[in-house]
Scaffold this active site. Structure first.
Site, mmCIF file in Angstrom:
data_model
loop_
_atom_site.group_PDB
_atom_site.id
_atom_site.type_symbol
_atom_site.label_atom_id
_atom_site.label_comp_id
_atom_site.label_asym_id
_atom_site.label_seq_id
_atom_site.Cartn_x
_atom_site.Cartn_y
_atom_site.Cartn_z
ATOM 1 N N LYS A 292 2.661 -5.461 -37.699
ATOM 2 C CA LYS A 292 1.280 -5.767 -37.308
ATOM 3 C C LYS A 292 0.890 -5.001 -36.040
ATOM 4 C CE LYS A 292 1.293 -10.328 -39.473
ATOM 5 N NZ LYS A 292 1.086 -11.785 -39.289
ATOM 6 N N HIS B 140 1.973 -2.536 -13.035
ATOM 7 C CA HIS B 140 0.903 -1.543 -13.087
ATOM 8 C C HIS B 140 0.206 -1.375 -11.735
ATOM 9 C CE1 HIS B 140 1.759 -2.269 -17.271
ATOM 10 N NE2 HIS B 140 1.080 -1.181 -17.579
ATOM 11 N N GLY C 235 -4.065 -15.634 -19.327
ATOM 12 C CA GLY C 235 -4.768 -15.185 -18.131
ATOM 13 C C GLY C 235 -4.949 -16.231 -17.061
ATOM 14 N N HIS C 236 -4.764 -17.509 -17.398
ATOM 15 C CA HIS C 236 -5.005 -18.564 -16.409
ATOM 16 C C HIS C 236 -3.983 -18.535 -15.271
ATOM 17 C CE1 HIS C 236 -7.786 -21.395 -18.910
ATOM 18 N NE2 HIS C 236 -8.067 -20.121 -19.111
#
Length: 332
Positions: A225, A44, A304-305
Protein backbone atom coordinates in the site's frame (compact mmCIF):
# COMPACT_ATOMS: atom_id res chain seq x y z
CA UNK A 1 22.90 17.58 26.00
CA UNK A 2 20.44 20.46 26.38
CA UNK A 3 20.56 23.77 24.52
CA UNK A 4 18.25 26.76 24.44
CA UNK A 5 16.32 27.88 21.38
CA UNK A 6 18.55 30.98 21.19
CA UNK A 7 21.75 28.87 21.28
CA UNK A 8 20.43 26.59 18.56
CA UNK A 9 19.35 29.41 16.27
CA UNK A 10 22.65 31.24 16.80
CA UNK A 11 24.61 28.10 15.87
CA UNK A 12 22.62 27.67 12.66
CA UNK A 13 22.87 31.36 11.85
CA UNK A 14 26.65 31.40 12.30
CA UNK A 15 27.14 28.55 9.84
CA UNK A 16 24.79 30.05 7.26
CA UNK A 17 26.47 33.47 7.42
CA UNK A 18 29.89 31.81 7.07
CA UNK A 19 28.65 30.41 3.73
CA UNK A 20 27.77 33.87 2.45
CA UNK A 21 24.01 33.55 2.90
CA UNK A 22 22.35 36.99 3.12
CA UNK A 23 21.66 38.17 6.68
CA UNK A 24 17.85 38.21 6.39
CA UNK A 25 17.76 34.84 4.61
CA UNK A 26 20.13 33.24 7.12
CA UNK A 27 18.04 34.49 10.05
CA UNK A 28 14.78 33.15 8.56
CA UNK A 29 16.33 29.79 7.69
CA UNK A 30 17.99 29.42 11.11
CA UNK A 31 14.66 30.28 12.74
CA UNK A 32 12.86 27.50 10.85
CA UNK A 33 15.51 24.90 11.68
CA UNK A 34 15.39 25.91 15.35
CA UNK A 35 11.56 25.91 15.48
CA UNK A 36 11.45 22.44 13.92
CA UNK A 37 13.89 21.14 16.54
CA UNK A 38 12.09 22.90 19.39
CA UNK A 39 8.87 21.19 18.26
CA UNK A 40 10.52 17.82 18.85
CA UNK A 41 11.20 16.91 15.20
CA UNK A 42 14.95 16.46 15.67
CA UNK A 43 15.29 14.27 12.59
CA UNK A 44 14.39 17.11 10.23
CA UNK A 45 15.77 19.97 12.33
CA UNK A 46 19.13 19.86 14.07
CA UNK A 47 20.03 16.37 12.82
CA UNK A 48 19.38 17.36 9.20
CA UNK A 49 21.33 20.65 9.31
CA UNK A 50 24.80 19.22 8.46
CA UNK A 51 23.32 17.51 5.40
CA UNK A 52 21.65 20.80 4.39
CA UNK A 53 25.02 22.59 4.64
CA UNK A 54 26.67 19.83 2.58
CA UNK A 55 24.18 20.48 -0.22
CA UNK A 56 24.64 24.23 0.14
CA UNK A 57 28.42 23.80 -0.16
CA UNK A 58 27.98 21.54 -3.20
CA UNK A 59 25.84 24.11 -5.01
CA UNK A 60 22.66 22.01 -4.98
CA UNK A 61 20.94 24.79 -3.01
CA UNK A 62 21.10 28.33 -4.41
CA UNK A 63 20.62 30.58 -1.35
CA UNK A 64 19.79 33.81 -3.19
CA UNK A 65 17.34 32.19 -5.62
CA UNK A 66 13.64 33.11 -5.45
CA UNK A 67 10.64 31.03 -6.50
CA UNK A 68 9.01 32.25 -9.70
CA UNK A 69 5.34 31.87 -10.70
CA UNK A 70 4.95 30.13 -14.06
CA UNK A 71 1.22 29.53 -14.56
CA UNK A 72 -2.07 30.67 -12.99
CA UNK A 73 -5.28 28.73 -13.56
CA UNK A 74 -7.89 30.01 -11.11
CA UNK A 75 -7.27 28.26 -7.79
CA UNK A 76 -4.21 26.44 -9.18
CA UNK A 77 -0.76 27.91 -9.63
CA UNK A 78 2.49 26.42 -10.91
CA UNK A 79 5.81 27.74 -9.59
CA UNK A 80 9.52 27.12 -10.20
CA UNK A 81 11.58 27.12 -6.99
CA UNK A 82 14.80 27.63 -8.96
CA UNK A 83 16.62 25.45 -6.39
CA UNK A 84 16.11 28.01 -3.62
CA UNK A 85 16.30 27.15 0.10
CA UNK A 86 13.73 24.41 0.63
CA UNK A 87 12.09 25.28 3.94
CA UNK A 88 11.78 29.02 3.20
CA UNK A 89 10.27 28.38 -0.23
CA UNK A 90 7.84 25.75 1.08
CA UNK A 91 6.56 28.23 3.68
CA UNK A 92 5.97 30.81 0.94
CA UNK A 93 4.14 28.27 -1.22
CA UNK A 94 1.74 27.27 1.56
CA UNK A 95 1.15 30.96 2.26
CA UNK A 96 0.25 31.36 -1.41
CA UNK A 97 -2.08 28.32 -1.31
CA UNK A 98 -3.85 29.93 1.68
CA UNK A 99 -4.25 33.20 -0.26
CA UNK A 100 -5.78 31.30 -3.18
CA UNK A 101 -8.10 29.42 -0.81
CA UNK A 102 -9.28 32.72 0.69
CA UNK A 103 -10.42 33.72 -2.82
CA UNK A 104 -11.61 30.38 -4.20
CA UNK A 105 -12.30 28.18 -1.16
CA UNK A 106 -9.37 25.97 -2.20
CA UNK A 107 -5.87 26.77 -3.34
CA UNK A 108 -3.26 24.50 -4.91
CA UNK A 109 0.34 25.40 -5.62
CA UNK A 110 2.49 22.95 -7.58
CA UNK A 111 6.22 23.59 -7.23
CA UNK A 112 9.04 22.25 -9.37
CA UNK A 113 12.83 22.43 -9.14
CA UNK A 114 12.61 22.55 -5.32
CA UNK A 115 14.96 21.48 -2.56
CA UNK A 116 14.25 19.31 0.49
CA UNK A 117 11.66 21.11 2.63
CA UNK A 118 12.97 19.67 5.93
CA UNK A 119 9.90 19.14 8.20
CA UNK A 120 6.88 18.84 5.93
CA UNK A 121 4.54 19.06 8.91
CA UNK A 122 5.51 22.72 9.38
CA UNK A 123 3.50 23.69 6.29
CA UNK A 124 0.39 21.69 7.15
CA UNK A 125 0.51 23.18 10.66
CA UNK A 126 0.94 26.63 9.14
CA UNK A 127 -2.38 26.25 7.29
CA UNK A 128 -4.24 24.70 10.23
CA UNK A 129 -3.16 27.52 12.57
CA UNK A 130 -4.99 29.91 10.25
CA UNK A 131 -8.13 27.75 10.20
CA UNK A 132 -7.49 25.95 6.90
CA UNK A 133 -7.08 22.28 6.10
CA UNK A 134 -3.48 21.92 4.93
CA UNK A 135 -2.35 19.12 2.62
CA UNK A 136 1.10 18.85 1.08
CA UNK A 137 3.56 16.30 -0.21
CA UNK A 138 6.88 16.05 -1.98
CA UNK A 139 8.69 13.51 -4.07
CA UNK A 140 12.33 12.66 -3.46
CA UNK A 141 15.31 10.76 -4.74
CA UNK A 142 14.76 6.97 -4.96
CA UNK A 143 15.50 5.70 -1.44
CA UNK A 144 13.02 2.83 -1.10
CA UNK A 145 12.49 -0.41 -3.01
CA UNK A 146 9.02 -0.82 -4.53
CA UNK A 147 7.15 -3.75 -3.00
CA UNK A 148 8.71 -6.99 -4.22
CA UNK A 149 12.03 -5.40 -5.26
CA UNK A 150 15.52 -5.20 -3.74
CA UNK A 151 16.61 -2.04 -5.55
CA UNK A 152 15.56 1.51 -4.60
CA UNK A 153 13.29 2.89 -7.33
CA UNK A 154 10.67 4.94 -5.41
CA UNK A 155 10.75 7.83 -2.94
CA UNK A 156 9.57 8.01 0.65
CA UNK A 157 7.44 10.95 -0.61
CA UNK A 158 6.08 12.29 2.72
CA UNK A 159 2.41 13.31 2.89
CA UNK A 160 1.02 15.82 5.40
CA UNK A 161 -2.65 16.38 6.25
CA UNK A 162 -3.44 18.95 8.97
CA UNK A 163 -6.90 19.72 10.40
CA UNK A 164 -7.77 22.95 12.29
CA UNK A 165 -9.06 21.18 15.41
CA UNK A 166 -8.17 22.16 18.98
CA UNK A 167 -5.41 21.11 19.32
CA UNK A 168 -4.39 20.74 15.67
CA UNK A 169 -4.66 17.18 14.36
CA UNK A 170 -1.97 16.33 11.82
CA UNK A 171 -0.58 13.32 10.01
CA UNK A 172 3.01 13.82 8.82
CA UNK A 173 4.25 10.58 7.35
CA UNK A 174 6.60 9.24 4.76
CA UNK A 175 5.45 6.34 2.62
CA UNK A 176 7.98 4.17 4.46
CA UNK A 177 7.42 2.71 7.91
CA UNK A 178 10.07 5.14 9.18
CA UNK A 179 11.83 8.05 7.52
CA UNK A 180 15.60 7.83 7.24
CA UNK A 181 15.70 10.69 9.73
CA UNK A 182 13.84 8.60 12.30
CA UNK A 183 16.14 5.64 11.64
CA UNK A 184 19.01 7.97 12.56
CA UNK A 185 17.25 9.22 15.71
CA UNK A 186 16.74 5.64 16.93
CA UNK A 187 20.28 4.57 16.02
CA UNK A 188 21.82 7.53 17.85
CA UNK A 189 19.69 6.70 20.91
CA UNK A 190 20.78 3.04 20.77
CA UNK A 191 17.19 1.86 20.29
CA UNK A 192 15.64 -0.81 18.14
CA UNK A 193 12.61 0.26 16.12
CA UNK A 194 9.25 -0.53 17.79
CA UNK A 195 8.14 -2.49 14.70
CA UNK A 196 9.90 -3.83 11.62
CA UNK A 197 11.26 -0.98 9.52
CA UNK A 198 13.09 -2.72 6.68
CA UNK A 199 15.02 -5.77 5.56
CA UNK A 200 18.43 -7.04 6.62
CA UNK A 201 21.07 -8.23 4.16
CA UNK A 202 19.51 -11.70 4.07
CA UNK A 203 16.08 -10.33 3.17
CA UNK A 204 14.53 -10.81 6.62
CA UNK A 205 12.44 -8.10 8.29
CA UNK A 206 14.43 -6.23 10.93
CA UNK A 207 14.02 -3.64 13.67
CA UNK A 208 17.71 -2.61 13.54
CA UNK A 209 17.86 0.99 12.25
CA UNK A 210 21.58 0.94 11.44
CA UNK A 211 21.23 -2.10 9.19
CA UNK A 212 18.44 -0.45 7.19
CA UNK A 213 20.33 2.85 6.91
CA UNK A 214 23.29 0.97 5.45
CA UNK A 215 21.58 -1.33 2.95
CA UNK A 216 18.77 1.14 2.03
CA UNK A 217 16.13 -1.61 2.08
CA UNK A 218 13.55 0.44 3.98
CA UNK A 219 10.05 -1.01 4.30
CA UNK A 220 7.11 0.73 2.57
CA UNK A 221 4.32 1.77 4.97
CA UNK A 222 1.65 -0.93 4.80
CA UNK A 223 3.88 -2.99 2.49
CA UNK A 224 2.37 -2.81 -1.03
CA UNK A 225 0.00 0.00 0.00
CA UNK A 226 2.78 2.43 0.88
CA UNK A 227 4.62 1.42 -2.27
CA UNK A 228 1.55 2.21 -4.38
CA UNK A 229 0.91 5.51 -2.58
CA UNK A 230 4.50 6.58 -3.17
CA UNK A 231 4.13 6.01 -6.90
CA UNK A 232 0.85 7.92 -7.34
CA UNK A 233 1.99 10.86 -5.16
CA UNK A 234 5.09 11.10 -7.36
CA UNK A 235 2.95 11.03 -10.51
CA UNK A 236 0.61 13.80 -9.31
CA UNK A 237 3.42 16.09 -8.13
CA UNK A 238 5.31 15.56 -11.39
CA UNK A 239 2.31 16.26 -13.63
CA UNK A 240 0.90 19.28 -11.79
CA UNK A 241 4.29 20.99 -11.41
CA UNK A 242 5.62 19.92 -14.82
CA UNK A 243 8.66 19.01 -12.75
CA UNK A 244 10.99 16.11 -12.15
CA UNK A 245 9.81 12.67 -11.09
CA UNK A 246 11.63 10.38 -8.66
CA UNK A 247 13.15 8.65 -11.69
CA UNK A 248 14.41 11.96 -13.12
CA UNK A 249 15.76 13.26 -9.81
CA UNK A 250 17.58 9.98 -9.21
CA UNK A 251 18.94 9.36 -12.70
CA UNK A 252 19.65 12.93 -13.85
CA UNK A 253 20.92 14.71 -10.72
CA UNK A 254 24.05 14.15 -8.65
CA UNK A 255 22.06 14.38 -5.39
CA UNK A 256 18.53 15.01 -4.08
CA UNK A 257 17.58 18.39 -5.53
CA UNK A 258 15.12 19.65 -8.13
CA UNK A 259 12.20 17.76 -6.55
CA UNK A 260 8.46 18.39 -7.10
CA UNK A 261 6.03 19.44 -4.35
CA UNK A 262 2.30 20.11 -3.86
CA UNK A 263 0.68 22.53 -1.39
CA UNK A 264 -3.10 22.59 -0.87
CA UNK A 265 -5.19 24.77 1.45
CA UNK A 266 -8.96 24.48 1.94
CA UNK A 267 -11.00 27.16 3.73
CA UNK A 268 -13.32 25.11 5.91
CA UNK A 269 -15.33 28.13 7.07
CA UNK A 270 -16.76 28.60 3.57
CA UNK A 271 -18.46 25.22 3.97
CA UNK A 272 -19.46 24.98 7.64
CA UNK A 273 -20.05 27.45 10.49
CA UNK A 274 -17.52 27.64 13.32
CA UNK A 275 -19.55 26.17 16.21
CA UNK A 276 -20.72 23.23 14.06
CA UNK A 277 -17.17 22.62 12.85
CA UNK A 278 -15.80 22.59 16.39
CA UNK A 279 -18.57 20.32 17.69
CA UNK A 280 -18.09 17.79 14.89
CA UNK A 281 -14.33 17.70 15.33
CA UNK A 282 -14.66 17.31 19.11
CA UNK A 283 -17.11 14.43 18.70
CA UNK A 284 -14.69 12.64 16.36
CA UNK A 285 -11.81 13.10 18.78
CA UNK A 286 -13.84 12.03 21.82
CA UNK A 287 -15.21 8.97 20.03
CA UNK A 288 -11.70 7.83 19.09
CA UNK A 289 -9.99 8.49 22.42
CA UNK A 290 -12.70 6.91 24.60
CA UNK A 291 -12.37 3.50 22.94
CA UNK A 292 -11.49 0.68 25.32
CA UNK A 293 -7.72 0.48 25.57
CA UNK A 294 -5.82 -2.63 24.56
CA UNK A 295 -3.23 -1.67 27.19
CA UNK A 296 -4.41 0.31 30.22
CA UNK A 297 -1.02 2.00 30.46
CA UNK A 298 -1.03 3.15 26.84
CA UNK A 299 -3.26 6.10 25.94
CA UNK A 300 -5.05 6.23 22.60
CA UNK A 301 -3.35 8.97 20.62
CA UNK A 302 -4.56 11.40 18.01
CA UNK A 303 -2.02 12.29 15.32
CA UNK A 304 -0.05 15.46 15.94
CA UNK A 305 -1.44 16.18 19.39
CA UNK A 306 1.89 15.29 21.00
CA UNK A 307 3.62 18.30 19.42
CA UNK A 308 1.93 20.74 21.79
CA UNK A 309 3.34 18.78 24.76
CA UNK A 310 6.80 18.36 23.22
CA UNK A 311 7.05 22.07 22.47
CA UNK A 312 6.08 23.01 26.03
CA UNK A 313 8.61 20.54 27.49
CA UNK A 314 11.44 21.79 25.28
CA UNK A 315 10.68 25.41 26.16
CA UNK A 316 10.63 24.55 29.84
CA UNK A 317 13.59 22.16 30.06
CA UNK A 318 15.76 23.00 27.05
CA UNK A 319 16.07 21.23 23.70
CA UNK A 320 17.74 17.81 23.61
CA UNK A 321 20.51 17.58 21.01
CA UNK A 322 22.68 14.51 20.45
CA UNK A 323 26.30 15.26 21.43
CA UNK A 324 27.70 13.95 18.15
CA UNK A 325 25.27 16.06 16.09
CA UNK A 326 26.13 19.19 18.09
CA UNK A 327 29.84 18.51 17.55
CA UNK A 328 29.26 18.28 13.79
CA UNK A 329 27.47 21.63 13.77
CA UNK A 330 30.20 23.29 15.84
CA UNK A 331 32.77 22.00 13.34
CA UNK A 332 30.98 23.39 10.27
Amino acid sequence: MKVSFEQLKAAFNRVLLSRGVAVETADACAEMFARTTESGVYSHGVNRFPRFIQQLDNGDIIPDAEAKRITTLGAIEQWDAQRSIGNLTAKKMMDRAIELAADHGIGLVALRNANHWMRGGSYGWQAAEKGYIGICWTNSIAVMPPWGAKECRIGTNPLIVAIPSTPITMVDMSMSMFSYGMLEVNRLAGRQLPVDGGFDDEGNLTKEPGVIEKNRRILPMGYWKGSGMSIVLDMIATLLSDGASVAEVTQDNSDEYGVSQIFIAIEVDKLIDGPTRDAKLQRIMDYVTTAERADENQAIRLPGHEFTTLLAENRRNGITVDDSVWAKIQAL
